[in-house]
Design a protein around this motif. Structure first.
Motif, short mmCIF file in Angstrom:
data_model
loop_
_atom_site.label_atom_id
_atom_site.label_comp_id
_atom_site.label_asym_id
_atom_site.label_seq_id
_atom_site.Cartn_x
_atom_site.Cartn_y
_atom_site.Cartn_z
N UNK A 181 86.66 25.48 53.87
CA UNK A 181 86.71 24.30 53.01
C UNK A 181 88.01 23.54 53.21
N UNK A 182 89.13 24.27 53.27
CA UNK A 182 90.43 23.61 53.45
C UNK A 182 90.48 22.87 54.78
N UNK A 191 80.59 14.55 53.21
CA UNK A 191 79.56 15.60 53.21
C UNK A 191 79.26 16.04 54.63
N UNK A 192 79.20 15.09 55.55
CA UNK A 192 78.93 15.42 56.96
C UNK A 192 80.04 16.28 57.55
N UNK A 193 81.29 15.98 57.18
CA UNK A 193 82.42 16.80 57.64
C UNK A 193 82.26 18.23 57.13
N UNK A 194 81.92 18.39 55.86
CA UNK A 194 81.74 19.72 55.28
C UNK A 194 80.63 20.50 55.96
N UNK A 195 79.49 19.83 56.21
CA UNK A 195 78.36 20.50 56.86
C UNK A 195 78.73 20.91 58.30
N UNK A 196 79.44 20.05 59.00
CA UNK A 196 79.82 20.36 60.38
C UNK A 196 80.71 21.59 60.45
N UNK A 197 81.72 21.62 59.59
CA UNK A 197 82.68 22.73 59.61
C UNK A 197 82.02 24.05 59.24
N UNK A 229 82.88 17.17 50.12
CA UNK A 229 83.08 18.17 51.18
C UNK A 229 82.82 19.57 50.63
N UNK A 230 83.37 19.83 49.44
CA UNK A 230 83.22 21.15 48.80
C UNK A 230 81.76 21.50 48.57
N UNK A 231 80.97 20.53 48.08
CA UNK A 231 79.58 20.83 47.77
C UNK A 231 78.78 21.17 49.03
#
Length: 328
Positions: free
Chosen positions: A148-149, A1-7, A230-232
């Motif tokens: 996302x990717x 989740x942290x990776x998704x938020x950072x990107x 990550x997607x969410x």
């Protein structure tokens, strides 16, 4: 989740979507979004002990025919296995041979289906491009998809690092061993449907003991949804950016906790993550109508995040196997 938020906070894909594009997306996919909201509402209305009730199948044949009930199948399989151990071996052996043979047949069926999978994927992506109302809309969705990717690729690299550090195996060894399972995951968008291939690759090519893979992988296919997490995160912030909403640190911390729990609760079937996304959006105060913004590209992205889910399951299996060997 942290990776998704950072990107998503660095790239800010939602800021590229114009007011006109947002309106067109919401109008085009509002009915689909409403259907997912209804499913999520039904899940939220259940009691806290409902998962325990759902764990026990009332009809194992019905449970085995529905990927959403994978935990029920696991529960029955454990009970069935214990019962087989408790009876004389000469009586249980024919049944064991039957299931071994059945497993080989299912794997061969999947091999034949995979021959047709590339054509289906091509048709799916061609439809997406052909149905896009305008170039502006397509540009916004492509930027969201690439964000996302990128998050998923970073997570996969993290898996490879963990494999190298904790098991001593090279990333290339891991990728070669799990690649066929990743391809099946990409084509089916279902961790549960990919499970037979994942178990075969992890056991026979990554050299994980069968007693470890047969326990870790079915549970992982049900509750270990890292790609979905990550997607969410990316989807929630993308929708907020599209509506011009500023998410505070507290809001994003809430997304971390809610998305983590929601990814655990997501079923191992295509597009289940978007149902859980409703809960994440509601918690962060993001308009649930924004679901319609991402429906057009959800299926191809679902295919990508399922690849990561399966890769995560294989990573955990290798780590557990290494820990077991160290203990013995």
């Amino acid at each position: 989740v942290c990776i998704g938020l950072s990107v998503v906070n660095i790239i800010k894909p939602g800021e590229s979507v114009t007011e006109k594009t947002r309106t067109e997306l919401i109008e085009a996919y509002s009915s689909d979004a409403e259907e997912k909201r209804k499913i999520a509402s039904d899940q939220k209305s259940q009691g806290p002990l409902q998962p325990l009730i759902d764990l026990v199948p009332s009809n194992i044949v019905s449970a085995a025919s529905n990927n959403k009930n994978m935990l029920q199948v696991i529960f029955f399989a454990i009970l069935f296995g214990i019962s087989m151990i408790m009876i004389p071996e000469n009586k249980s052996k024919p049944l064991k041979l039957f299931f071994d043979s059945l497993n080989d047949v299912v794997l061969k069926i999947i091999d034949m289906i995979m021959l047709c999978a590339p054509y289906g994927v091509f048709a799916l992506l061609a439809t997406l491009v052909a149905e896009a109302p305008n170039a502006d809309l397509l540009t916004g969705l492509i930027l969201y998809s690439l964000t996302l990717i990128l998050g998923l690729v970073i997570l996969l690299l993290f898996y490879l690092l963990i494999v190298k550090i904790l098991t001593g195996k090279s990333p290339l060894y891991f990728l070669r061993g799990i690649l066929p399972a990743q391809l099946v995951a990409f084509s089916t968008s279902s961790s549960a449907a990919t499970l037979p291939v994942t178990m075969d690759r992890v056991t026979n090519h990554l050299k994980v003991e069968e007693e470890v893979s047969s326990f870790v992988l079915p549970i992982g296919a049900t509750i270990n949804m890292d790609g979905t997490a990550v997607y969410q995160a990316v989807a929630a912030v993308f929708i907020a950016q599209t509506f011009g909403l500023e998410l505070s640190l507290v809001d994003q911390l809430g997304i971390i906790s809610t998305a983590t729990l929601a990814s655990i609760g997501a079923a191992a079937v295509p597009s289940a993550g978007i149902v859980m996304l409703v809960i994440v959006l509601a918690q962060a105060g993001i308009p649930e109508a924004g679901l319609a913004l991402i429906f057009a590209v959800d299926r191809p992205l679902d295919m990508c995040r399922t690849v990561i889910n399966v890769s995560g399951d294989a990573t955990v299996s290798m780590i557990v196997s290494k820990l077991q060997r160290n203990k013995t």
